[in-house]
Design an enzyme around this catalytic site. Structure first.
Site, PDB file in Angstrom:
ATOM      1  N   ASP A  22       0.775  -1.251   0.000  1.00 54.27           N
ATOM      2  CA  ASP A  22       0.000   0.000   0.000  1.00 54.27           C
ATOM      3  C   ASP A  22       0.806   1.301   0.000  1.00 54.27           C
ATOM      4  OD1 ASP A  22      -1.563  -2.115   0.819  1.00 54.27           O
ATOM      5  OD2 ASP A  22      -2.149  -1.231   2.728  1.00 54.27           O
ATOM      6  N   GLU A 194     -10.409  -2.501   4.654  1.00 49.77           N
ATOM      7  CA  GLU A 194      -9.066  -1.977   4.907  1.00 49.77           C
ATOM      8  C   GLU A 194      -8.938  -0.576   4.306  1.00 49.77           C
ATOM      9  OE1 GLU A 194      -6.340  -5.963   5.066  1.00 49.77           O
ATOM     10  OE2 GLU A 194      -6.620  -5.191   3.054  1.00 49.77           O
TER      11      GLU A 194
END
Ligand code: FRU
Length: 477
Positions: A22, A194
């Site tokens: 990420d 998430e």
């Protein structure tokens, strides 16, 4: 494994070596865009999670910097965000200003921690009072995104807690009070939530009709299998998010397989006014088996995000940031009829920025581009006028073996204006980002073609199209 320089993108960010997932801590500060990222500094697997770091002044050329945050006694450093504390509301800067990062400490439990930097993100100090948000007994409790809510004069932190987003508030970035929850009964729930994000955007550029957008990644349960990103449109008063649509309605940011955990930049100056974000170009379904080396993991091209009013409500649109146009070489141009089984125009290249406008002339053809083609393999990107769908077909894109579900065709509904179809394709060695109709539909897909497979052409079957205009630029920053 053998090095794969032919899959190293030109404009998309990749770490020099090792694992990346990420984007984290996206913040613009003193004229620099910071890109932190989930990183294993010592291996190509997801482990030793730390924050890698790079900076750019133009979102195209990135300077690699040393790792910013490394694991400590509270755990690994999972995803999070960063803000500029302009007026030292935290008291961490002795009356000056600096960057405050907020991340998940992933140890025995997941908690939220703070680190600060007063030298433009070059060096970091972890707050001695960490964690600033303790674990309330929830296993998945992570990915804090901090925003500034100016009307309420406070900081807001949102994080993902399994099947919902929790909202907290603070005046000093250190003491947080829970304010609300959203989502247990909204949107898609095929997997764990998430990496949330939240921002306000004008609708079609009109500030008087602005809306709040709540973005949540979900894994698995995405429309192309595995992980994906959904969004909600509504209102946020500084305390609570209210979804203006049917709770059962699911809206995807990108229907391709490889757009995940996107985050927007904090601190883009108001005179610029853009909402900019970047996503991780992979999918947890196979991310750990992607055979690139000596790195694993790429970001998408940075994108500008907007809202537009459409027949199906207020929708998100995305387009590559205009800065990418500086990476364009001279273009080749075409215009003309594309007969069935067309063999021209033809072009070559594995890093291209393609801008095309088609007009359907007769039939309900399937048409578009064949790229990364060799004698045995090719990737198709196109529009099927019969099913009214945009698609990327990577079923025969190369001999690399990633995972059984990797060779697939992914699609998204696309309603076009009359018989015109407008496409923008960023092909950058390891995959494609396809934007149709000014970013109303987006497909992001990793493609791992064999070295040397670089042929491209227009195709059309089941009818005829007129190519109003086609520009094919080489990408070379
Ligand atoms: C999303 C994610 C986050 C987590 C991080 C760990 O891809 O699973 O929820 O913080 O990756 O690397």
């Amino acid at each position: 494994s053998a090095n794969t320089p032919h899959w190293r993108p030109e404009v998309r960010f990749t770490p020099r070596r090792n694992w990346m997932n990420d984007p984290n801590g996206l913040v613009r500060h003193r004229g620099e865009y910071h890109l932190f990222f989930q990183h294993n500094p010592s291996g190509i697997e997801h482990a030793n999670m730390s924050w890698g770091h790079a900076v750019s002044t133009d979102l195209v050329n990135w300077q690699h910097l040393p790792v910013a945050l490394e694991p400590d006694e509270l755990g690994e450093i999972f995803s999070g965000s960063a803000v500029v504390d302009e007026h030292d509301s935290s008291g961490l800067f002795g009356g000056g200003s600096g960057i405050v990062a907020c991340y998940t400490s992933a140890g025995r439990t997941q908690t939220q921690s703070i680190a600060h930097s007063s030298d433009g993100g070059r060096t970091w100090t972890k707050y001695p009072g960490n964690p600033v948000i303790d674990n309330p007994g929830i296993a998945d409790f992570r990915d804090p995104k901090v925003i500034r809510h100016e009307p309420a004069g406070k900081w807001v932190l949102l994080l993902a807690a399994g099947d919902r987003v929790l909202f907290y508030e603070s005046t000093d970035l250190l003491n947080w009070t829970k304010a609300s929850e959203f989502g247990a009964e909204h949107g898609a729930h095929g997997g764990v939530w998430e990496c949330p994000d939240l921002f306000e955007l004008p609708v079609d550029g009109d500030e008087s009709r602005s809306r709040w957008v709540l973005v949540v990644s979900i894994n698995p349960g995405g429309p192309a299998g595995g992980s994906a990103t959904q969004y909600f449109v509504g209102d946020f008063d500084g305390t609570e998010f209210v979804n203006e649509n049917d709770p059962d309605e699911v809206r995807w940011v990108d229907r391709g397989a490889d757009f995940y955990a996107c985050q927007s930049w904090f601190g883009v100056p108001p005179e610029d006014g853009r909402r900019l974000w970047v996503g991780w170009m992979s999918n947890w379904a196979y991310a750990q088996h992607v055979p690139t080396s000596p790195w694993r993991g790429a970001m998408t091209a940075p994108r500008e995000v907007g809202l537009t009013e459409s027949s199906s409500g207020t929708r998100l649109v995305q387009r590559p940031v205009r800065e990418l146009e500086s990476a364009r070489g001279p273009a080749r141009h075409w215009r003309g009829m594309v007969p069935e089984h067309a063999t021209a125009p033809r072009f070559r290249g594995t890093a291209l920025d393609i801008v095309a406008e088609f007009e359907i002339v007769d039939g309900r053809p399937e048409f578009g581009f064949e790229v990364l083609a060799g004698d045995e393999h090719r990737t198709l990107i196109g529009y099927d006028a019969e099913s009214r769908r945009l698609f990327v077909d990577r079923t025969r894109s190369g001999s690399a073996e990633v995972a059984p579900e990797f060779p697939a065709r992914h699609e998204t509904p696309l309603s076009v204006d009359g018989s015109r179809v407008r496409l923008r394709i960023l092909l950058d060695h390891c995959g494609v980002e396809v934007f149709a109709e000014d970013g109303a539909a987006v497909l992001t897909e990793l493609v791992l073609a064999d070295e040397g497979d670089d042929r491209g052409r227009v195709f059309c079957s089941g009818g005829r199209v007129f190519l109003e205009s086609l520009r094919v630029h080489e990408l070379r920053p």
